[in-house]
Design a protein around this motif. Structure first.
Motif, mmCIF file in Angstrom:
data_model
loop_
_atom_site.group_PDB
_atom_site.id
_atom_site.type_symbol
_atom_site.label_atom_id
_atom_site.label_comp_id
_atom_site.label_asym_id
_atom_site.label_seq_id
_atom_site.Cartn_x
_atom_site.Cartn_y
_atom_site.Cartn_z
ATOM 1 N N ASP A 102 0.831 -1.211 0.000
ATOM 2 C CA ASP A 102 0.000 0.000 0.000
ATOM 3 C C ASP A 102 0.861 1.255 0.000
ATOM 4 N N ALA A 103 1.933 1.243 0.789
ATOM 5 C CA ALA A 103 2.813 2.403 0.875
ATOM 6 C C ALA A 103 3.564 2.619 -0.442
ATOM 7 N N THR A 104 3.935 1.543 -1.116
ATOM 8 C CA THR A 104 4.593 1.670 -2.416
ATOM 9 C C THR A 104 3.660 2.336 -3.411
ATOM 10 N N GLN A 105 2.421 1.883 -3.428
ATOM 11 C CA GLN A 105 1.437 2.479 -4.334
ATOM 12 C C GLN A 105 1.222 3.954 -3.997
ATOM 13 N N GLU A 106 1.090 4.271 -2.715
ATOM 14 C CA GLU A 106 0.888 5.657 -2.290
ATOM 15 C C GLU A 106 2.084 6.522 -2.672
ATOM 16 N N THR A 107 3.286 5.962 -2.584
ATOM 17 C CA THR A 107 4.493 6.697 -2.970
ATOM 18 C C THR A 107 4.419 7.128 -4.428
ATOM 19 N N PHE A 108 4.053 6.204 -5.305
ATOM 20 C CA PHE A 108 3.994 6.535 -6.728
ATOM 21 C C PHE A 108 2.851 7.500 -7.041
ATOM 22 N N LEU A 109 1.743 7.372 -6.331
ATOM 23 C CA LEU A 109 0.641 8.316 -6.533
ATOM 24 C C LEU A 109 1.049 9.730 -6.110
ATOM 25 N N ARG A 110 1.729 9.839 -4.983
ATOM 26 C CA ARG A 110 2.183 11.158 -4.515
ATOM 27 C C ARG A 110 3.236 11.745 -5.453
ATOM 28 N N ALA A 111 4.130 10.890 -5.944
ATOM 29 C CA ALA A 111 5.156 11.373 -6.866
ATOM 30 C C ALA A 111 4.508 11.899 -8.145
ATOM 31 N N LEU A 112 3.535 11.184 -8.647
ATOM 32 C CA LEU A 112 2.837 11.617 -9.855
ATOM 33 C C LEU A 112 2.105 12.934 -9.616
ATOM 34 N N ALA A 113 1.483 13.052 -8.459
ATOM 35 C CA ALA A 113 0.726 14.272 -8.142
ATOM 36 C C ALA A 113 1.629 15.485 -7.949
ATOM 37 N N SER A 114 2.875 15.248 -7.544
ATOM 38 C CA SER A 114 3.766 16.382 -7.282
ATOM 39 C C SER A 114 4.976 16.376 -8.218
ATOM 40 N N LEU A 115 4.801 15.852 -9.393
ATOM 41 C CA LEU A 115 5.894 15.756 -10.357
ATOM 42 C C LEU A 115 6.532 17.104 -10.648
ATOM 43 N N GLU A 116 5.730 18.150 -10.658
ATOM 44 C CA GLU A 116 6.270 19.479 -10.954
ATOM 45 C C GLU A 116 7.218 19.979 -9.869
ATOM 46 N N SER A 117 7.186 19.381 -8.681
ATOM 47 C CA SER A 117 8.073 19.826 -7.607
ATOM 48 C C SER A 117 9.462 19.202 -7.696
ATOM 49 N N PHE A 118 9.639 18.203 -8.563
ATOM 50 C CA PHE A 118 10.969 17.594 -8.699
ATOM 51 C C PHE A 118 11.912 18.566 -9.393
ATOM 52 N N ASP A 119 13.073 18.772 -8.765
ATOM 53 C CA ASP A 119 14.081 19.680 -9.302
ATOM 54 C C ASP A 119 15.385 18.900 -9.461
ATOM 55 N N PRO A 120 15.779 18.592 -10.703
ATOM 56 C CA PRO A 120 17.008 17.825 -10.920
ATOM 57 C C PRO A 120 18.253 18.505 -10.349
ATOM 58 N N ALA A 121 18.211 19.803 -10.171
ATOM 59 C CA ALA A 121 19.358 20.517 -9.601
ATOM 60 C C ALA A 121 19.549 20.171 -8.120
ATOM 61 N N ARG A 122 18.501 19.693 -7.472
ATOM 62 C CA ARG A 122 18.567 19.372 -6.038
ATOM 63 C C ARG A 122 18.931 17.922 -5.767
ATOM 64 N N GLY A 123 18.882 17.062 -6.785
ATOM 65 C CA GLY A 123 19.226 15.661 -6.574
ATOM 66 C C GLY A 123 18.647 14.761 -7.642
ATOM 67 N N GLU A 124 18.946 13.496 -7.509
ATOM 68 C CA GLU A 124 18.488 12.496 -8.470
ATOM 69 C C GLU A 124 17.040 12.117 -8.203
ATOM 70 N N VAL A 125 16.398 11.623 -9.247
ATOM 71 C CA VAL A 125 14.997 11.210 -9.128
ATOM 72 C C VAL A 125 14.855 10.047 -8.140
ATOM 73 N N ARG A 126 15.863 9.171 -8.072
ATOM 74 C CA ARG A 126 15.822 8.041 -7.137
ATOM 75 C C ARG A 126 15.755 8.556 -5.691
ATOM 76 N N SER A 127 16.555 9.549 -5.382
ATOM 77 C CA SER A 127 16.549 10.130 -4.025
ATOM 78 C C SER A 127 15.209 10.778 -3.717
ATOM 79 N N TRP A 128 14.644 11.435 -4.713
ATOM 80 C CA TRP A 128 13.346 12.088 -4.544
ATOM 81 C C TRP A 128 12.275 11.049 -4.226
#
Length: 92
Positions: free
Chosen positions: A19-45
């Motif tokens: 359930d937590a894995t699924q929730e993680t991907f849902l949250r990542a999808l919902a906040s995709l615009e907040s990912f900033d490659p200058a701050r780190g790798e997508v894996r860390s995010w």
């Protein structure tokens, strides 16, 4: 992403981890615009989101249900100690 699944399953176990894995991907999808490659790798995010979801799940699981016998006993103990009472109702 296998690292997300490993983290959530290690912290929460199999069922809650799924359930937590699924929730993680849902949250990542919902906040995709907040990912900033200058701050780190997508894996860390993703792992940061997974960590937050796992800890939120743990906190929710540890909350005491006030309808249970244990919850009722804790509630009565707290009331007897004056917790939650109005200041004027407490013994000085």
């Amino acid at each position: 992403m296998p690292a997300v699944r490993r983290l959530t399953h290690a912290v929460l176990g199999s069922a809650s981890g799924q359930d937590a894995t699924q929730e993680t991907f849902l949250r990542a999808l919902a906040s995709l615009e907040s990912f900033d490659p200058a701050r780190g790798e997508v894996r860390s995010w993703f792992l940061g989101i997974a960590r937050n979801v796992a800890f939120e799940t743990l906190r929710a699981q540890k909350r005491v249900d006030i309808g249970s016998d244990e919850g009722l006993a804790l509630f009565e103990l707290a009331q007897g100690a004056g917790w939650g009472a109005e200041p004027s109702d407490r013994d000085s």
